[in-house]
Design a protein around this motif. Structure first.
Motif, short mmCIF file in Angstrom:
data_model
loop_
_atom_site.label_atom_id
_atom_site.label_comp_id
_atom_site.label_asym_id
_atom_site.label_seq_id
_atom_site.Cartn_x
_atom_site.Cartn_y
_atom_site.Cartn_z
N GLY A 163 0.77 -1.23 0.00
CA GLY A 163 0.00 0.00 0.00
C GLY A 163 0.80 1.28 0.00
N SER A 164 2.13 1.21 -0.08
CA SER A 164 2.93 2.43 0.04
C SER A 164 2.80 3.34 -1.18
CB SER A 164 4.40 2.09 0.27
OG SER A 164 4.92 1.34 -0.80
N CYS A 165 2.39 2.83 -2.33
CA CYS A 165 2.32 3.63 -3.56
C CYS A 165 0.89 4.08 -3.86
CB CYS A 165 2.88 2.84 -4.74
SG CYS A 165 1.99 1.31 -5.09
N GLU A 166 0.05 4.20 -2.86
CA GLU A 166 -1.35 4.57 -3.06
C GLU A 166 -1.47 5.97 -3.66
OE1 GLU A 166 -5.46 4.13 -0.54
OE2 GLU A 166 -3.75 5.03 0.49
N LEU A 167 -2.34 6.11 -4.65
CA LEU A 167 -2.64 7.38 -5.29
C LEU A 167 -4.12 7.69 -5.19
CD1 LEU A 167 -0.68 7.06 -8.68
CD2 LEU A 167 0.08 8.22 -6.60
N THR A 168 -4.44 8.99 -5.15
CA THR A 168 -5.83 9.43 -5.24
C THR A 168 -6.17 9.68 -6.71
OG1 THR A 168 -5.77 10.45 -3.06
CG2 THR A 168 -7.47 11.21 -4.56
N VAL A 169 -7.23 9.03 -7.19
CA VAL A 169 -7.66 9.15 -8.58
C VAL A 169 -8.82 10.12 -8.65
CG1 VAL A 169 -8.49 7.90 -10.62
CG2 VAL A 169 -6.92 6.78 -9.02
N LEU A 170 -8.66 11.18 -9.43
CA LEU A 170 -9.68 12.22 -9.55
C LEU A 170 -10.59 12.01 -10.74
CD1 LEU A 170 -7.36 15.26 -8.75
CD2 LEU A 170 -8.86 14.02 -7.17
N ASP A 171 -10.10 11.31 -11.76
CA ASP A 171 -10.92 11.05 -12.95
C ASP A 171 -10.34 9.84 -13.68
OD1 ASP A 171 -13.00 11.44 -14.73
OD2 ASP A 171 -11.89 12.86 -15.97
N GLY A 172 -11.20 9.17 -14.44
CA GLY A 172 -10.79 7.96 -15.14
C GLY A 172 -11.11 6.72 -14.34
N GLU A 173 -10.94 5.56 -14.97
CA GLU A 173 -11.27 4.27 -14.34
C GLU A 173 -10.02 3.41 -14.19
OE1 GLU A 173 -14.13 0.33 -14.93
OE2 GLU A 173 -14.07 1.90 -16.49
N PRO A 174 -9.55 3.20 -12.95
CA PRO A 174 -8.39 2.32 -12.76
C PRO A 174 -8.76 0.85 -12.99
CG PRO A 174 -8.77 3.74 -10.84
CD PRO A 174 -9.99 3.81 -11.69
N GLU A 175 -7.77 0.07 -13.36
CA GLU A 175 -7.89 -1.39 -13.35
C GLU A 175 -7.11 -1.88 -12.13
OE1 GLU A 175 -7.51 -5.02 -16.46
OE2 GLU A 175 -5.67 -3.90 -16.09
N HIS A 176 -7.83 -2.28 -11.10
CA HIS A 176 -7.19 -2.65 -9.84
C HIS A 176 -6.62 -4.07 -9.93
CE1 HIS A 176 -8.72 0.94 -7.97
NE2 HIS A 176 -9.95 0.65 -8.36
N ARG A 177 -5.32 -4.18 -9.61
CA ARG A 177 -4.64 -5.47 -9.65
C ARG A 177 -3.98 -5.80 -8.32
NH1 ARG A 177 -1.62 -5.72 -15.58
NH2 ARG A 177 -3.47 -5.33 -16.88
N GLN B 210 -9.76 1.46 -2.02
CA GLN B 210 -11.01 2.15 -1.80
C GLN B 210 -11.39 2.95 -3.04
OE1 GLN B 210 -10.71 4.51 1.76
NE2 GLN B 210 -10.11 2.78 3.03
N THR B 211 -12.66 3.33 -3.14
CA THR B 211 -13.12 4.14 -4.26
C THR B 211 -12.31 5.43 -4.34
OG1 THR B 211 -15.35 3.26 -4.01
CG2 THR B 211 -15.12 5.29 -5.27
N GLY B 212 -11.83 5.73 -5.53
CA GLY B 212 -11.04 6.94 -5.71
C GLY B 212 -9.57 6.76 -5.39
N ARG B 213 -9.13 5.53 -5.14
CA ARG B 213 -7.71 5.25 -4.85
C ARG B 213 -7.23 4.13 -5.76
NH1 ARG B 213 -6.36 7.34 0.25
NH2 ARG B 213 -7.76 9.10 0.64
N MET B 214 -5.91 4.04 -5.93
CA MET B 214 -5.31 2.93 -6.64
C MET B 214 -3.86 2.78 -6.19
SD MET B 214 -4.58 4.50 -10.47
CE MET B 214 -4.01 2.93 -11.12
N PHE B 215 -3.28 1.62 -6.50
CA PHE B 215 -1.90 1.34 -6.14
C PHE B 215 -1.09 1.26 -7.43
CE2 PHE B 215 -4.53 -0.29 -2.69
CZ PHE B 215 -4.03 0.49 -1.66
N ALA B 216 -0.14 2.22 -7.54
CA ALA B 216 0.52 2.46 -8.82
C ALA B 216 1.49 1.37 -9.24
CB ALA B 216 1.25 3.80 -8.76
#
Length: 302
Positions: A262-276, A282-288
């Motif tokens: 979880g150290s590379c967590e980003l807040t996503v403001l727009d677009g749809e991540p593909e979570h792997r 959580q909604t609005g977050r992703m791990f880069a």
């Protein structure tokens, strides 16, 4: 980040060192059972380790590091080169393995997986919950903190060295659970798979040190816009989002690079991540480090 000094390094089992990190300037950040920190090692690697000391102690953190045979440079450096007196930067604590109040707990730990369980066990006993720990290892000498556990918790702890004893029967343990008991499990993938097969999903909490095997479609390129800098970066199909950001001057912290810390967590403001990842963003977050984009473009808070 916080600056600490390595106060003590002690061998607590075969190939396992306990590290006590002391604050260099005031109290360390508070944490709760299940939390981990990233260590920034002098060889520039970042590695995540579960906090296994006392959350009430804000002067010191304790972690334990097993020397992995196929080390990528982290555990090898800790065991061979890290010595007391060395100053180390560490991250603020993060928690992907939260300890939930309950009337009873069954803790199941395998090997170094005992580390996040230790402070949970302490908290459960202090809360006067009904507590059992089943702690499994290949040999007695390979199991860190076993003597500490026996001394502190007596017959609440069952220690199983599989070179001498049969592996615990998870189905039998599940059959004996009271309705309100929660199960916390951390250990190798085979143990987690057995736990997931035996225990009720709604009451089982797990933490992984390695990602589960998953299948995804082919990697495709996409764009990422960093809203604070105004920079738009192309992420090619053969590069991770984390690497693309770092190569463009955005220093995103990273530890495992496998979607488990979880150290590379980003807040996503727009677009749809593909979570792997294996954490469950959580909604609005992703791990880069592992996740990509389903949409042609992502906008992130960088």
């Amino acid at each position: 980040m916080q600056l600490t000094i390595l106060d003590r390094a002690e061998q607590v089992a075969d190939d396992v060192l306990s590290l006590v990190l002391r604050s260099t300037d005031g109290p360390l950040a508070p944490w709760e059972p299940g939390a981990h920190i990233d260590l920034v090692l002098p060889n520039w690697l970042h590695r995540s380790y579960s906090l296994c000391g006392d959350p009430a102690d804000q002067e010191c953190y304790r972690v334990a590091v097993r020397h992995e045979p196929l080390s990528r440079g982290g555990s090898e450096y800790v065991h061979l080169f890290l010595r007391p007196g060395r100053k180390l930067e560490i991250s603020l604590p993060r928690n992907n393995f939260r300890f939930v109040p309950a009337p009873g707990y069954l803790f199941v730990a395998g090997g170094i997986g005992i580390t996040p369980i230790l402070p949970m066990l302490r908290a459960a006993v202090e809360a006067q919950a009904d507590v059992t720990l089943v702690y499994v290892g290949k040999t007695a000498s390979s199991m860190p903190f076993a003597d500490e556990l026996r001394s502190a918790y007596g017959d609440r702890v069952r220690i199983v060295a599989t070179d001498e004893q049969a592996r615990p029967d998870f189905a039998a343990l599940a059959a004996d659970l009271d309705p309100g008991t929660l199960i916390y499990c951390c250990g190798p993938a085979s143990m987690l798979a057995a736990a997931e097969a035996a225990f009720p999903t709604a009451r089982l909490h797990t933490e992984r040190f390695r990602p589960t095997k998953k299948s995804f479609g082919p990697d495709t390129s996409f764009e990422v816009t960093c809203v604070r800098s105004g920079q738009t970066i192309h992420v090619p199909e053969d590069e991770s989002l984390l690497d693309a950001l770092n190569h463009s001057g955005h220093r995103v912290p990273s530890g495992c690079r496998e979607g488990v810390c979880g150290s590379c967590e980003l807040t996503v403001l727009d677009g749809e991540p593909e979570h792997r990842d294996d954490i469950g963003a959580q909604t609005g977050r992703m791990f880069a480090c592992v996740s990509r984009a389903r949409s042609p473009r992502l906008v992130v808070d960088l």
